[in-house]
Structure formats: C-alpha cells, structure tokens
Design a protein around this motif. Structure first.
Motif, mmCIF file in Angstrom:
data_model
loop_
_atom_site.group_PDB
_atom_site.id
_atom_site.type_symbol
_atom_site.label_atom_id
_atom_site.label_comp_id
_atom_site.label_asym_id
_atom_site.label_seq_id
_atom_site.Cartn_x
_atom_site.Cartn_y
_atom_site.Cartn_z
ATOM 1 N N LYS A 156 0.812 -1.215 0.000
ATOM 2 C CA LYS A 156 0.000 0.000 0.000
ATOM 3 C C LYS A 156 0.848 1.269 0.000
ATOM 4 N N ILE A 157 2.062 1.171 0.535
ATOM 5 C CA ILE A 157 2.946 2.334 0.616
ATOM 6 C C ILE A 157 4.370 1.901 0.267
ATOM 7 N N VAL A 158 5.018 2.668 -0.622
ATOM 8 C CA VAL A 158 6.451 2.510 -0.904
ATOM 9 C C VAL A 158 7.114 3.826 -0.522
ATOM 10 N N SER A 159 8.161 3.768 0.299
ATOM 11 C CA SER A 159 8.827 4.988 0.754
ATOM 12 C C SER A 159 10.342 4.810 0.624
ATOM 13 N N ILE A 160 10.940 5.544 -0.303
ATOM 14 C CA ILE A 160 12.364 5.387 -0.631
ATOM 15 C C ILE A 160 13.019 6.753 -0.699
ATOM 16 N N MET A 161 14.255 6.852 -0.226
ATOM 17 C CA MET A 161 15.013 8.094 -0.367
ATOM 18 C C MET A 161 15.501 8.232 -1.814
ATOM 19 N N GLN A 162 15.506 9.451 -2.313
ATOM 20 C CA GLN A 162 15.974 9.665 -3.682
ATOM 21 C C GLN A 162 17.493 9.612 -3.766
ATOM 22 N N VAL A 163 18.162 10.100 -2.728
ATOM 23 C CA VAL A 163 19.627 10.049 -2.653
ATOM 24 C C VAL A 163 20.023 9.572 -1.267
ATOM 25 N N SER A 164 20.927 8.596 -1.211
ATOM 26 C CA SER A 164 21.375 8.068 0.072
ATOM 27 C C SER A 164 22.329 9.038 0.750
ATOM 28 N N ASN A 165 22.095 9.290 2.044
ATOM 29 C CA ASN A 165 22.996 10.158 2.808
ATOM 30 C C ASN A 165 24.297 9.459 3.168
ATOM 31 N N VAL A 166 24.397 8.157 2.907
ATOM 32 C CA VAL A 166 25.619 7.401 3.199
ATOM 33 C C VAL A 166 26.349 7.021 1.919
ATOM 34 N N LEU A 167 25.644 6.380 1.008
ATOM 35 C CA LEU A 167 26.266 5.862 -0.203
ATOM 36 C C LEU A 167 26.274 6.868 -1.346
ATOM 37 N N GLY A 168 25.481 7.920 -1.214
ATOM 38 C CA GLY A 168 25.384 8.887 -2.303
ATOM 39 C C GLY A 168 24.577 8.397 -3.485
ATOM 40 N N VAL A 169 24.033 7.189 -3.413
ATOM 41 C CA VAL A 169 23.313 6.575 -4.520
ATOM 42 C C VAL A 169 22.119 7.432 -4.930
ATOM 43 N N ILE A 170 21.949 7.621 -6.234
ATOM 44 C CA ILE A 170 20.764 8.285 -6.768
ATOM 45 C C ILE A 170 19.806 7.198 -7.226
ATOM 46 N N ASN A 171 18.692 7.072 -6.531
ATOM 47 C CA ASN A 171 17.761 5.983 -6.809
ATOM 48 C C ASN A 171 16.798 6.318 -7.950
ATOM 49 N N PRO A 172 16.349 5.314 -8.698
ATOM 50 C CA PRO A 172 15.428 5.520 -9.833
ATOM 51 C C PRO A 172 13.988 5.702 -9.350
ATOM 52 N N ILE A 173 13.719 6.837 -8.749
ATOM 53 C CA ILE A 173 12.430 7.075 -8.102
ATOM 54 C C ILE A 173 11.275 7.025 -9.092
ATOM 55 N N LYS A 174 11.446 7.619 -10.260
ATOM 56 C CA LYS A 174 10.356 7.642 -11.242
ATOM 57 C C LYS A 174 9.928 6.223 -11.607
ATOM 58 N N GLU A 175 10.900 5.356 -11.813
ATOM 59 C CA GLU A 175 10.602 3.978 -12.197
ATOM 60 C C GLU A 175 10.000 3.190 -11.037
ATOM 61 N N ILE A 176 10.496 3.426 -9.825
ATOM 62 C CA ILE A 176 9.929 2.738 -8.652
ATOM 63 C C ILE A 176 8.509 3.211 -8.406
ATOM 64 N N ALA A 177 8.261 4.513 -8.605
ATOM 65 C CA ALA A 177 6.908 5.043 -8.445
ATOM 66 C C ALA A 177 5.947 4.379 -9.422
#
Length: 401
Positions: A156-177
């Motif tokens: 029912k809910i997906v909650s992901i950071m767009q950029v990791s404060n540790v790894l610096g990873v830029i996540n594919p938010i548009k695709e996950i959404a």
C-alpha cells in the motif's frame, strides 16, 4: 558569499565537508532572515496591519517559490513542516494510520535514514501491516528487478530516499513510483539529500508525497516541506491541532481550514519560510542541474585521489555519475571517530558514525564510517586538503601503534 567558511579552525583554514548533515548559509539567506526580524517581524494571516501584511506576503510568497522549485501543481500541495522527519511522520501517522490494515505491506529499503524507517515501524505495529525491505545490490544500488519482486498487490505504501545520505546513490524514483502505482500503492520520497543537489520535478517523478529540509539546501534549520498530491491531502486528517489550522471551533467539535493550512497548526515558522525562499532564489539562480554536474566532478576527483590511499575503503557505487556529492569511507585500523578527530585538528570537518542509518551499517558489516560530503562551495583544493589529512592520519596511527 558564505561568511562562516572564512575562518580558521585549530589554526588552519576551514574545509567544511559535512554538508549532508547541514549546509552552510549564503549571505543572502542570512540577510533575508535578519530583515524579517529587524523590519517586519509580525505574525502572519491574523492581522491586517502593515507589518502583518508584509510578513504574510513574504511567508506565502516563500510557499509559491517552493511550488515552482519542485513543480507542484498548486500551493495547496506545499505544506511547511519542521523538516523532513516531521513531513515523513505526518504521512505515516495521517495517511498510513487511515489506510493500512492487517496484512498490508509497506516497502522501504536498507539504505533508508532512520527518519524513513522508524515512522513506518510504528505505523506497522499499530495497524498490523508488514514492513518489507527492497534488497540492495553489491554496490549499494537498488535494481528495478528487486523492486518489482518486493512490491506486490498487498503493498500500500512505498517509501524510498531519492539520494542516500551514506552511499550517495541516486535511486530511480520515477521507475519505482511507476511500479508502486501498478500495484495500487502510493510513492513517498525522502528528498532530504536530493532537493539541495538536483532539479526536482514532483510531477515528472509522479510521486505522491515528497519531503525535504531547508537546512541542507542553504536555508535555515527548523523548517522543511511536505509536498502531497492535492487529492490525497484533502482526504487526510491533520495530526496536530490548535490555532491557525481551524475554520470553526465549537464546544464539542471543530472543522479545519482548507489546504495547506489545515496541516500547519500554531504560529508557523515564519522566519524559516522566508529564509527557505531566499535559499531557493539562490539555488535557482545557479541552477540545480549545474550543482549536480559540479558535484559529479568533485566526487570523481575525490574518489580518484582517495583510492590511491592504501587501506582506504569507499562504500557504494564506484562511478561518480551514480552518486550525489557524498563519499563514505573507512581507513583500515582507524576508528572513524578517531579519524574525524585528527582531521578536525587539521581544520577539516567530516562526519563519523552510523549517520542515522544503522540497518545500512549492518548491511555493510561495519559499526561506523566516515563521510565527506560536498556542496557548491567546495573545491578540488578542499579535497586535496582532505587527502593530505587522511595520509597524515594513516601515518600517525601507523607510528603510534
């Protein structure tokens, strides 16, 4: 331009490499906040006198600046909060409590900041929902295949950071959404580490909620933003009650103001909003896309220089293009806190610890790390100072032990 950077720390020119924790403030932001308190300090919305009108215009003007900055459809979708943490807690406590049932799923990832873990733990406990984690690849990235396997018809809910404060990873938010929406779930985005560093378009991302903080993007502490799609916010109940957010109060019941004010109980963070508006002006003039491009170059330079130090491990993707301006690392046989202390003696500010990401530390199989985070005011010379400091740290502990 950034007054605080023009100083010495422990006899050395300051090198500030802790912007992922909080950024420094340009003079324009400092002056905007100072002007409010010196020239038109007043409460907003309530008064019709001159100072109150000026304060209200500046406060609501800042909301419009936020709307434009993230490309929200309406100012009704822009709620001022105390920061990212409050914004995420609001979504969990209001939307989550009303819409989750036993057996439903909440999906997050192992890289999340505690602010995007604990609220969901609490709501899962209260509603009987199941909290699930998208696994990470070996380099700390999220694959869309893993996202598709983790997100199900029960989610029912997906909650992901767009950029990791540790790894610096830029996540594919548009695709996950898109995957979340295919299953009828909403998409919540922790944008604390992305809003300062890249162009944000909530309509293009098609996220349902987006949270970020002013203090990480050249603005003041104590204020942040919750963006939410209007149709969702209209059906949500506020979680704080009192002045400012009410329409009518009777002896036994009350009604709420329209959006966005029904979620802003009490005297608002007026100076903070004005400071955030000034920060957005500053960032917009430079261009968020240029900030990210510059950080990619700095990060690539830092990773190349730091990789030459024997015994130093860099966590996360090894390509700077997959990162924002964050390099998290450990130096063999040197505790991160000791490393940070020695660097501080050289006037270099880095962060050490678990970075409010203990599940990620466990995944990395470390208790703590050191982190250098860059922003638009950093230079290659700052990184050279960091590398020199790391070499000195290594030599010091080699000689001592």
């Amino acid at each position: 331009m950034f007054p605080i950077l023009d100083q010495e720390v422990n006899g050395h020119p300051l090198v500030y490499l802790d912007s992922a924790a909080t950024s420094q403030k340009p003079v324009q932001v400092i002056e905007a906040i100072d002007a409010y308190y010196r020239e038109y300090n007043s409460n907003v919305h309530r008064g019709v006198h001159t100072l109150g009108t000026r304060a209200t215009d500046k406060y609501e003007g800042a909301r419009e600046k936020v709307r434009k900055f993230i490309n929200a459809t309406s100012v009704q979708e822009v709620i001022f909060t105390r920061g990212t943490t409050t914004a995420l807690n609001t979504v969990a406590a209001s939307y989550g409590r009303a819409n989750l049932r036993e057996g439903d799923e909440i999906v997050i990832s192992y890289m999340e900041h505690h602010s995007n873990i604990i609220p969901w733990q609490q709501i899962a406990r209260q509603t009987g929902a199941l909290l699930k984690y998208v696994p990470l690849q070996a380099d700390g990235t999220i694959s869309l295949e893993d996202a598709r396997e983790t997100i199900t018809s029960k989610t029912k809910i997906v909650s992901i950071m767009q950029v990791s404060n540790v790894l610096g990873v830029i996540n594919p938010i548009k695709e996950i959404a898109a995957i979340a929406h295919e299953h009828g779930a909403i998409m919540v985005v922790d944008g604390a580490q992305s809003a300062p560093h890249m162009k944000i378009d909530v309509r293009e991302l098609d996220c349902d909620f987006f949270a970020f903080s002013a203090h990480k993007m050249c603005g003041p502490t104590g204020i942040g933003v919750l963006y939410g799609k209007k149709e969702l916010l209209e059906n949500m109940e506020p979680i704080e009650f009192g002045g400012e957010m009410i329409d009518f109060v009777g002896l036994q019941e009350s009604t709420w103001k329209e959006l966005p004010w029904k979620f802003e109980a009490g005297t608002p963070i007026i100076a903070g909003a004005i400071g955030l508006g000034a920060a957005i002006d500053f960032i917009s003039e430079i261009g968020p896309e240029h900030i990210l491009e510059y950080e990619h170059k700095l990060t690539a330079y830092a990773m190349e220089k730091m990789s030459s130090i024997e015994g130093l491990t860099i966590y996360g993707p090894q390509s700077a293009d997959q990162r924002a301006g964050v390099v998290t690392f450990n130096l063999e046989e040197v505790h991160p806190h000791d490393l940070a202390t020695v660097l501080d003696a050289e006037g270099i500010a880095v962060r050490a610890g678990h970075h409010c990401a203990q599940p990620l530390m466990k995944w990395l199989d470390v208790s703590a790390t050191a982190r250098a985070s860059f922003y638009l005011y950093n230079t290659e010379q700052d990184i050279d100072r960091l590398v020199d400091g790391l070499v000195k740290t290594k030599e010091y502990f080699t000689n001592v032990f």
